[in-house]
Design a protein around this motif. Structure first.
Motif, PDB file in Angstrom:
ATOM      1  N   LEU A  15       0.808  -1.220   0.000  1.00  0.00           N
ATOM      2  CA  LEU A  15       0.000   0.000   0.000  1.00  0.00           C
ATOM      3  C   LEU A  15       0.838   1.266   0.000  1.00  0.00           C
ATOM      4  O   LEU A  15       1.749   1.423   0.821  1.00  0.00           O
ATOM      5  N   ILE A  17       0.397   5.356   0.813  1.00  0.00           N
ATOM      6  CA  ILE A  17      -0.464   6.032   1.789  1.00  0.00           C
ATOM      7  C   ILE A  17      -1.140   7.260   1.173  1.00  0.00           C
ATOM      8  O   ILE A  17      -2.349   7.273   0.948  1.00  0.00           O
ATOM      9  N   THR A  20      -3.899   7.287  -1.577  1.00  0.00           N
ATOM     10  CA  THR A  20      -4.318   5.897  -1.776  1.00  0.00           C
ATOM     11  C   THR A  20      -5.147   5.408  -0.594  1.00  0.00           C
ATOM     12  O   THR A  20      -6.330   5.146  -0.725  1.00  0.00           O
ATOM     13  N   THR A  21      -4.514   5.274   0.563  1.00  0.00           N
ATOM     14  CA  THR A  21      -5.277   4.916   1.765  1.00  0.00           C
ATOM     15  C   THR A  21      -5.821   6.156   2.458  1.00  0.00           C
ATOM     16  O   THR A  21      -6.795   6.073   3.209  1.00  0.00           O
ATOM     17  N   SER A  22      -5.174   7.282   2.209  1.00  0.00           N
ATOM     18  CA  SER A  22      -5.422   8.469   3.027  1.00  0.00           C
ATOM     19  C   SER A  22      -5.346   9.740   2.187  1.00  0.00           C
ATOM     20  O   SER A  22      -4.704   9.752   1.128  1.00  0.00           O
ATOM     21  N   PHE A 111      -7.783   7.911   7.327  1.00  0.00           N
ATOM     22  CA  PHE A 111      -7.971   6.860   6.329  1.00  0.00           C
ATOM     23  C   PHE A 111      -9.318   7.076   5.652  1.00  0.00           C
ATOM     24  O   PHE A 111     -10.300   7.429   6.313  1.00  0.00           O
ATOM     25  N   TYR A 112      -9.349   6.866   4.351  1.00  0.00           N
ATOM     26  CA  TYR A 112     -10.632   6.899   3.662  1.00  0.00           C
ATOM     27  C   TYR A 112     -11.536   5.797   4.219  1.00  0.00           C
ATOM     28  O   TYR A 112     -11.066   4.737   4.637  1.00  0.00           O
ATOM     29  N   VAL A 115     -11.160   2.041   3.312  1.00  0.00           N
ATOM     30  CA  VAL A 115      -9.854   1.382   3.433  1.00  0.00           C
ATOM     31  C   VAL A 115      -9.787   0.369   4.567  1.00  0.00           C
ATOM     32  O   VAL A 115      -9.426  -0.805   4.356  1.00  0.00           O
ATOM     33  N   LEU A 119      -8.865  -3.630   4.403  1.00  0.00           N
ATOM     34  CA  LEU A 119      -7.631  -4.173   4.972  1.00  0.00           C
ATOM     35  C   LEU A 119      -7.925  -5.309   5.941  1.00  0.00           C
ATOM     36  O   LEU A 119      -7.231  -6.331   5.951  1.00  0.00           O
ATOM     37  N   VAL A 131       3.351  -1.798   3.641  1.00  0.00           N
ATOM     38  CA  VAL A 131       3.255  -0.379   3.299  1.00  0.00           C
ATOM     39  C   VAL A 131       4.550   0.039   2.626  1.00  0.00           C
ATOM     40  O   VAL A 131       5.642  -0.328   3.082  1.00  0.00           O
ATOM     41  N   SER A 147      -4.755   5.390  14.281  1.00  0.00           N
ATOM     42  CA  SER A 147      -5.824   5.676  13.327  1.00  0.00           C
ATOM     43  C   SER A 147      -7.131   5.931  14.063  1.00  0.00           C
ATOM     44  O   SER A 147      -7.289   5.524  15.224  1.00  0.00           O
ATOM     45  N   PHE A 232     -11.290   1.082  -2.470  1.00  0.00           N
ATOM     46  CA  PHE A 232     -10.795  -0.271  -2.232  1.00  0.00           C
ATOM     47  C   PHE A 232     -11.901  -1.302  -2.431  1.00  0.00           C
ATOM     48  O   PHE A 232     -11.620  -2.479  -2.665  1.00  0.00           O
TER      49      PHE A 232
END
Length: 242
Positions: A15, A17, A20-22, A111-112, A115, A119, A131, A147, A232
């Motif tokens: 991943l 970050i 993408t994740t955030s 985090f979106y 996500v 995960l 990561v 988080s 995701f």
């Protein structure tokens, strides 16, 4: 022309970050000012600490100024921040400041919404999660530990940055990660919003999916001819047991 993401049979997902994740905006609007306000104290009061001293030496080497004092180092760091430069010593020093900020409760990562459930589902299905970010390993660890959904580090098998893996747009970095995790590139899936990173991963034999989220810096540019997903939820991964 990018295409929708197919289903992937892989052993691990790696991943990115930011974007993408955030949200990149969280990093730029919250974390960057937080570190900028604390560089001077770090450079003057903690210069003898090995990690700080190593980063300072790297700044001096990169700038060609072996005698640069803390004020000059701080000026360089702030200029790199303004340019959003992915310089390893900048990321190291940011990581120190951010990790302490997360530890004190000053900061909580972003985090979106799609996500964390993905995960957890992938982890439960037996997929390993790693990561690979331009942010330092210490910053990554603090990010996933603190988080809004709690400590996510139990989901993560390893962390890679530009220091222990190499630049993110070079195929050799992805080969290095594959060797480190003991998995062939054909069994690895990389998720990122940056076309150059996706290109490098594919050149190393990996699968790659471009994550395109509205409002992110690379959204309008697109992901080239890579498979793409908006969330995701649109990425299907599994791990065959045969």
């Amino acid at each position: 022309m990018s295409v929708p993401a197919p289903a992937f049979d892989v052993d691990a997902v790696v991943l990115d970050i930011e974007g993408t994740t955030s949200a990149t905006g969280f990093v730029v609007d919250v974390l960057y000012p937080y570190s900028r306000a604390r560089f001077a104290e770090l450079l003057t009061e903690r210069a003898v600490e090995p990690e700080v001293a190593r980063a300072v030496a790297q700044v001096r080497e990169l700038t060609g100024e072996p005698e640069a004092d803390p004020a000059a180092i701080e000026k360089t760091l702030n200029a790199w921040l303004d340019d959003d430069r992915k310089a390893t010593p900048l990321k190291t020093l940011q990581g120190i400041v951010w990790a302490e900020g997360f530890g004190r409760g000053d900061l909580v990562s972003h985090f979106y919404d799609d996500v964390v459930p993905a995960l957890r589902a992938w982890h439960l299905a037996g997929l390993r999660l790693y990561v690979y970010s331009s942010g330092s390993v210490s910053a990554q660890r603090a990010w996933f530990t603190n988080s809004p959904a709690g400590d996510l580090m139990p989901l993560v098998s390893g962390l890679y940055d530009t220091e222990n893996a190499g630049p993110k747009q070079e195929p050799a970095s992805y080969r290095r990660i594959a060797e480190s995790v003991g998995t062939d590139g054909s069994r690895l899936l990389f998720l990122s919003d940056r076309p150059g990173e996706l290109d490098a991963a594919r050149a190393a034999g990996w699968h790659a999916v471009g994550v395109r989220r509205p409002g992110e810096p690379y959204y309008e540019q697109g992901v080239g001819d890579h498979a793409q997903a908006g969330t995701f939820d649109e990425i299907t991964v599994s791990r065959s047991t045969t």
